[in-house]
Scaffold this motif. Sequence first.
Motif, PDB file in Angstrom:
ATOM      1  N   SER A   1      -9.225  -0.381   4.165  1.00  0.00           N
ATOM      2  CA  SER A   1      -8.077   0.171   4.891  1.00  0.00           C
ATOM      3  C   SER A   1      -7.256  -0.891   5.619  1.00  0.00           C
ATOM      4  N   THR A   2      -7.762  -2.134   5.690  1.00  0.00           N
ATOM      5  CA  THR A   2      -7.033  -3.208   6.374  1.00  0.00           C
ATOM      6  C   THR A   2      -7.131  -4.503   5.566  1.00  0.00           C
ATOM      7  N   GLU A   3      -6.238  -5.450   5.854  1.00  0.00           N
ATOM      8  CA  GLU A   3      -6.284  -6.759   5.201  1.00  0.00           C
ATOM      9  C   GLU A   3      -7.547  -7.515   5.617  1.00  0.00           C
ATOM     10  N   ASN A   4      -7.959  -7.359   6.851  1.00  0.00           N
ATOM     11  CA  ASN A   4      -9.196  -7.998   7.301  1.00  0.00           C
ATOM     12  C   ASN A   4     -10.403  -7.489   6.525  1.00  0.00           C
TER      13      ASN A   4
ATOM     14  N   LEU B   1     -12.223  -6.578  -8.358  1.00  0.00           N
ATOM     15  CA  LEU B   1     -10.850  -6.314  -7.949  1.00  0.00           C
ATOM     16  C   LEU B   1     -10.871  -5.566  -6.617  1.00  0.00           C
ATOM     17  N   MET B   2      -9.900  -5.846  -5.756  1.00  0.00           N
ATOM     18  CA  MET B   2      -9.912  -5.212  -4.434  1.00  0.00           C
ATOM     19  C   MET B   2      -8.487  -5.026  -3.919  1.00  0.00           C
ATOM     20  N   GLU B   3      -8.340  -3.988  -3.053  1.00  0.00           N
ATOM     21  CA  GLU B   3      -7.009  -3.724  -2.499  1.00  0.00           C
ATOM     22  C   GLU B   3      -7.099  -2.886  -1.232  1.00  0.00           C
ATOM     23  N   THR B   4      -6.074  -3.047  -0.397  1.00  0.00           N
ATOM     24  CA  THR B   4      -5.898  -2.233   0.804  1.00  0.00           C
ATOM     25  C   THR B   4      -5.120  -0.973   0.437  1.00  0.00           C
ATOM     26  N   VAL B   5      -5.660   0.184   0.764  1.00  0.00           N
ATOM     27  CA  VAL B   5      -4.993   1.459   0.463  1.00  0.00           C
ATOM     28  C   VAL B   5      -4.929   2.308   1.725  1.00  0.00           C
TER      29      VAL B   5
ATOM     30  N   SER C   1     -13.255  -9.667   4.545  1.00  0.00           N
ATOM     31  CA  SER C   1     -14.693  -9.460   4.714  1.00  0.00           C
ATOM     32  C   SER C   1     -15.383  -9.269   3.370  1.00  0.00           C
ATOM     33  N   PHE C   2     -14.750  -8.512   2.464  1.00  0.00           N
ATOM     34  CA  PHE C   2     -15.299  -8.316   1.121  1.00  0.00           C
ATOM     35  C   PHE C   2     -15.523  -9.664   0.424  1.00  0.00           C
ATOM     36  N   VAL C   3     -14.500 -10.507   0.495  1.00  0.00           N
ATOM     37  CA  VAL C   3     -14.562 -11.794  -0.218  1.00  0.00           C
ATOM     38  C   VAL C   3     -15.686 -12.659   0.339  1.00  0.00           C
TER      39      VAL C   3
ATOM     40  N   PRO D   1       0.818  -1.221   0.000  1.00  0.00           N
ATOM     41  CA  PRO D   1       0.000   0.000   0.000  1.00  0.00           C
ATOM     42  C   PRO D   1       0.848   1.265   0.000  1.00  0.00           C
ATOM     43  N   GLU D   2       2.044   1.186   0.583  1.00  0.00           N
ATOM     44  CA  GLU D   2       2.950   2.345   0.577  1.00  0.00           C
ATOM     45  C   GLU D   2       3.390   2.680  -0.848  1.00  0.00           C
TER      46      GLU D   2
END
Length: 276
Positions: free
Chosen positions: A213-216, A176-180, A220-222, A148-149
């Motif tokens: 904002s978090t890996e968790n 598609l999904m990602e932590t930012v 949860s999305f999945v 994310p950095e």
Amino acid sequence: MAEASSKDDLLQLIKRFGAYLTLKMSNFFPISLQNLDSRSVGAIAGFAVAIIFTWRLLRSSNGHQRQQPKRQMPAPSSSTSNVGLNSNEQSIPSGVCSSSEDLRAHNVVDEFFQPVKPTLGQIVRQKLSEGRKVTCRLLGIILEEYSPEDLQKRATVRSSVLEVLLEITKYCDLYLMETVLDDESEKRVLSALEDAGVFTSGGLVKDKVLFCSTENGRTSFVRQLEPDWHIDSNPEIITQLARFIKYQLHVAPIRHERSASNVFSSPSLEQFFGNI
């Protein structure tokens, strides 16, 4: 006389061709052909010869004749010509002609029975086991960045994954999904995907690119989406989701031991589908 001889040769060649085709089909469909009588097998072979191969055979024969260079020879005397003609006819064994014709027929049939290479779309559907909903992480899989950095500085779509990604969007409902870490990272990712043409195919829209904002949050999305496949590079998330998701693909440079029977691994998404 020459024309009649040519027709006889063609007829013999087609007969040999049909016989070999029948043999080839009996090997290819051993069960079904055993249940057919000789008339049915002959009809199948004749139909295949008439529809598929005869025109190719004639074309290749004509092409071969056209490619032979013409040589002009001085006209010999009638006595010499007759002697030479008789000598040539006697010097060509009939077995050589027969073997040559058999070989031509065999080659055409063998060419037809060569395996057809599947398209990328067919490979995608086969690999995904007909799954219709897919969730996929961005970092390290779709994007060249790994953290994310990194997304706070840039976002770059991997060119090698584009073809596979677009093929998946044609067949599957892809998210598609990602932590930012901030809103600017979100904008940067969406802009990179748009510039790469991901949204032009119609299978993927911006609303299906999810950020947390978090890996968790990604886990949860999945679970909420309940996909047939989830693709991720985080081994902890793969392990957590193994008992909830039907299939998972763990993308990692180093192959790991399978954490579950429904978890597959590959160095990259495109290599999993053989598109390298």
